[in-house]
Design an enzyme around this catalytic site. Structure first.
Site, PDB file in Angstrom:
ATOM      1  N   ARG A  98       2.201  -5.822  -3.874  1.00  0.00           N
ATOM      2  CA  ARG A  98       2.015  -7.053  -3.111  1.00  0.00           C
ATOM      3  C   ARG A  98       2.244  -8.256  -4.010  1.00  0.00           C
ATOM      4  O   ARG A  98       1.562  -8.418  -5.023  1.00  0.00           O
ATOM      5  CB  ARG A  98       0.610  -7.088  -2.499  1.00  0.00           C
ATOM      6  CG  ARG A  98       0.388  -8.216  -1.513  1.00  0.00           C
ATOM      7  CD  ARG A  98      -0.921  -8.056  -0.775  1.00  0.00           C
ATOM      8  NE  ARG A  98      -2.067  -8.011  -1.680  1.00  0.00           N
ATOM      9  CZ  ARG A  98      -3.321  -7.922  -1.268  1.00  0.00           C
ATOM     10  NH1 ARG A  98      -3.574  -7.822   0.009  1.00  0.00           N
ATOM     11  NH2 ARG A  98      -4.297  -7.894  -2.143  1.00  0.00           N
ATOM     12  N   THR A 152       2.975 -14.642  -2.359  1.00  0.00           N
ATOM     13  CA  THR A 152       3.268 -14.577  -0.924  1.00  0.00           C
ATOM     14  C   THR A 152       2.436 -13.530  -0.191  1.00  0.00           C
ATOM     15  O   THR A 152       2.352 -13.553   1.034  1.00  0.00           O
ATOM     16  CB  THR A 152       4.754 -14.253  -0.699  1.00  0.00           C
ATOM     17  OG1 THR A 152       5.023 -12.924  -1.174  1.00  0.00           O
ATOM     18  CG2 THR A 152       5.639 -15.235  -1.452  1.00  0.00           C
ATOM     19  N   ASP A 194     -10.260  -3.785  -6.344  1.00  0.00           N
ATOM     20  CA  ASP A 194      -8.887  -3.253  -6.378  1.00  0.00           C
ATOM     21  C   ASP A 194      -8.963  -1.747  -6.547  1.00  0.00           C
ATOM     22  O   ASP A 194      -9.354  -1.240  -7.594  1.00  0.00           O
ATOM     23  CB  ASP A 194      -8.117  -3.888  -7.525  1.00  0.00           C
ATOM     24  CG  ASP A 194      -6.647  -3.499  -7.515  1.00  0.00           C
ATOM     25  OD1 ASP A 194      -6.342  -2.304  -7.668  1.00  0.00           O
ATOM     26  OD2 ASP A 194      -5.796  -4.397  -7.345  1.00  0.00           O
ATOM     27  N   ASP A 201      -6.913  -0.263  -9.568  1.00  0.00           N
ATOM     28  CA  ASP A 201      -7.547  -0.523 -10.862  1.00  0.00           C
ATOM     29  C   ASP A 201      -8.772   0.357 -11.077  1.00  0.00           C
ATOM     30  O   ASP A 201      -8.995   0.882 -12.170  1.00  0.00           O
ATOM     31  CB  ASP A 201      -7.953  -1.989 -10.979  1.00  0.00           C
ATOM     32  CG  ASP A 201      -6.770  -2.900 -11.268  1.00  0.00           C
ATOM     33  OD1 ASP A 201      -5.698  -2.380 -11.680  1.00  0.00           O
ATOM     34  OD2 ASP A 201      -6.897  -4.130 -11.080  1.00  0.00           O
TER      35      ASP A 201
END
Length: 208
Positions: free
Chosen positions: A103, A107, A199, A202
């Site tokens: 991602r 944006t 995340d 992660d």
């Protein structure tokens, strides 16, 4: 679009472990795999069966087996990899495809960097694996890639969802059934699910 919310107590208990900031990499990785196993059990409930004749140690019997279905697991790199082994433990003969998407931090749109699918993807039941359905951009893009490759049966397994991701999938891929353990409140300014679990990639791989 069909959204299936998995509320089994074991799943909800394990989801709480994932959410906890104190959960370390080892436990987080193991629990993601365990939840994927439980989600797979529900997502594959509709697989057709046929009767075959076998010999037990006692007598000849008629019993049921999955009816010739070919399956493909499609993890979205990299976090989706954490769900693969948990599902393969139940269906070890499934093929594993890979779709690499990230991602864009500005944006929030998906950017493709890798895609490798089995050549017979059009005759397989496809299960997209992505722990988080946030904006829905990567899941929608993966669904589109599979359809363009000829896939006719697609389901999405996401441990955690946010309303924007659910709405995007409903708008762009209403034929893709979505299985999730929870739909959280909203996304923050960085596109993270709130309250979420951080995340997932992660926390699975111990990176930042």
């Amino acid at each position: 679009m069909s959204l299936v919310l998995l509320t089994h107590p074991l799943i909800q208990h394990k989801l709480t472990i994932l959410r906890d900031i104190e959960t370390g990499v080892k436990i987080f990785r193991e629990v993601v795999s365990e939840i994927a196993t439980l989600m797979c059990y529900e997502a594959m409930r509709g697989l057709p069966l046929e009767e075959i004749e076998i010999m037990t140690p006692v007598a000849r019997a008629t019993s049921k087996t999955i009816s010739g279905k070919k399956l493909a697991l499609v993890p979205i790199l990299r976090a989706g990899l954490g769900m693969v082994d948990g599902i393969l433990s139940l269906v070890p003969s499934a093929k594993v495809a890979h779709i690499g998407l990230y991602r864009d931090p500005e944006t929030l749109q998906p950017v493709e960097y890798y895609c490798k699918l089995p050549p017979d993807i059009m005759v397989r039941d496809c299960f997209i694996l992505d722990p988080m359905l946030a904006t829905g951009g990567t899941a929608a893009a993966a669904s589109l890639y599979l359809k363009e490759a000829g896939a006719r049966s697609i389901k999405l397994l996401s441990i955690l969802c946010a309303p924007p991701g659910v709405e995007k999938m409903e708008r762009e891929h209403p034929d893709v059934e979505v299985f999730t353990c929870a739909v959280d409140a909203h996304l923050n300014d960085h596109g993270y699910i709130v309250p979420g679990l951080g995340d997932a990639g992660d926390r699975i791989f111990g990176t930042k």
